[in-house]
Design a protein around this motif. Sequence first.
Motif, PDB file in Angstrom:
ATOM      1  N   ASN A 141      78.024  73.511 149.947  1.00 51.05           N
ATOM      2  CA  ASN A 141      77.854  72.597 148.810  1.00 51.05           C
ATOM      3  C   ASN A 141      78.591  71.323 149.224  1.00 51.05           C
ATOM      4  O   ASN A 141      79.823  71.306 149.303  1.00 51.05           O
ATOM      5  N   THR A 142      77.842  70.267 149.496  1.00 46.25           N
ATOM      6  CA  THR A 142      78.345  69.130 150.282  1.00 46.25           C
ATOM      7  C   THR A 142      78.218  67.813 149.523  1.00 46.25           C
ATOM      8  O   THR A 142      77.314  67.645 148.703  1.00 46.25           O
ATOM      9  N   GLN A 143      79.122  66.900 149.819  1.00 44.73           N
ATOM     10  CA  GLN A 143      78.961  65.492 149.408  1.00 44.73           C
ATOM     11  C   GLN A 143      79.037  64.638 150.661  1.00 44.73           C
ATOM     12  O   GLN A 143      79.875  64.882 151.533  1.00 44.73           O
ATOM     13  N   VAL A 144      78.177  63.605 150.706  1.00 51.45           N
ATOM     14  CA  VAL A 144      78.253  62.642 151.804  1.00 51.45           C
ATOM     15  C   VAL A 144      78.717  61.308 151.218  1.00 51.45           C
ATOM     16  O   VAL A 144      78.309  60.932 150.118  1.00 51.45           O
ATOM     17  N   LEU A 145      79.582  60.626 151.964  1.00 55.11           N
ATOM     18  CA  LEU A 145      80.049  59.292 151.573  1.00 55.11           C
ATOM     19  C   LEU A 145      79.488  58.289 152.580  1.00 55.11           C
ATOM     20  O   LEU A 145      79.679  58.448 153.790  1.00 55.11           O
ATOM     21  N   VAL A 146      78.792  57.291 152.043  1.00 58.00           N
ATOM     22  CA  VAL A 146      78.123  56.285 152.872  1.00 58.00           C
ATOM     23  C   VAL A 146      78.694  54.921 152.514  1.00 58.00           C
ATOM     24  O   VAL A 146      78.856  54.608 151.321  1.00 58.00           O
ATOM     25  N   ASP A 147      79.013  54.096 153.522  1.00 60.05           N
ATOM     26  CA  ASP A 147      79.610  52.791 153.202  1.00 60.05           C
ATOM     27  C   ASP A 147      78.542  51.741 152.899  1.00 60.05           C
ATOM     28  O   ASP A 147      77.341  52.026 152.933  1.00 60.05           O
ATOM     29  N   ARG A 148      78.975  50.514 152.642  1.00 59.34           N
ATOM     30  CA  ARG A 148      78.047  49.482 152.171  1.00 59.34           C
ATOM     31  C   ARG A 148      77.068  49.049 153.249  1.00 59.34           C
ATOM     32  O   ARG A 148      76.038  48.450 152.954  1.00 59.34           O
ATOM     33  N   SER A 149      77.386  49.360 154.516  1.00 59.30           N
ATOM     34  CA  SER A 149      76.460  49.001 155.599  1.00 59.30           C
ATOM     35  C   SER A 149      75.510  50.153 155.935  1.00 59.30           C
ATOM     36  O   SER A 149      74.722  50.061 156.874  1.00 59.30           O
ATOM     37  N   GLY A 150      75.609  51.250 155.196  1.00 59.17           N
ATOM     38  CA  GLY A 150      74.707  52.378 155.427  1.00 59.17           C
ATOM     39  C   GLY A 150      75.240  53.403 156.413  1.00 59.17           C
ATOM     40  O   GLY A 150      74.538  54.365 156.743  1.00 59.17           O
TER      41      GLY A 150
END
Length: 314
Positions: free
Chosen positions: A113-122
Amino acid sequence: MTGRIVTIGAAQMGPVQRDDSRKDVVERLITLLHQAHDHGVELIVYPELALTTFFPRWFVDDITEADHWYETEMPGPETKPLFDEARQLGIGFCLGYAELSAPDAGGRRHRYNTQVLVDRSGSVVAHYRKVHLPGHEDHEPDRPFQHAERYYFEPGPDGFGVWRAFGGLVGMMICNDRRWPESYRVMGLQGVELILCGYNTPIHYAPDPGQDLLQGFHNALVMQAGAYQNGTWVVGVAKGGVEAGVDSLAQSMIVAPSGQIVAQAYTRDDELVVADCDLDWCRNYTGTLFDFGRYRRPEMYTRITSQRGVVRPD
Ligand code: CDT
């Protein structure tokens, strides 16, 4: 306003039904993303298992029959439009989903059960895999619905990391993690300033229905306490409303390092709530009352890591 301000959107979702397609769900996520853009949001946070209904409410004897609920790549063909749109708008995001890994060296595939964090540049900043898995491993037919997370997922093997992103120190946790003070403290000890937490919380708790009326209270209680005691922002984002007959808590909220709720959802539907979060506010707590280096007594807390269950005195 001065300080390190990050404008954050908590993108609550109403229900996702069993037959809703990924494409339709991703369209909803993109609609919320556009609303976020209109409000100057830099980081949008989506719920736990945002792409599907909360499938652990059903049990299947052969777990591979459930493979269709999991993502085998992130982004995959259905989630790529969200990644592309967010990058074009310059908005970072945190997204919860069920992960089915590629085979490891021993040929085993892992389910998290996962969360991914993506920054403003993708760019992907980090993945977090849920540590505290609630519910049960086996089918429990006497329940009105299952909560078989312990069947569908392995506990996350990596613990609670903290990453430099969005001008601060960012950590993640998922749903049941928010009820455990250790989750916050392990991140607090890494200087966390912002914790992102998606959740699916059924109102009915079969082992003790007396808690049903208190779901909203407990949700706020744990996140407000965790924020205050660790001098950190906490963003809690629900998938709420009635999914397949099961009512789930909404009440998404953004909590300041003071423990105060600064923004809260008032519907049980798709709803964006926004707050300008000053990461410098954390220092008011971590540099004073909760100056860990000055005041903590770790030598008094050894039971916390050496012991799992309760050991009562003779
Ligand atoms: N998704 C999730 O972790 N939900 C749990 C329900 C607990 S009852 C089995 C929660 O802590 O909200």
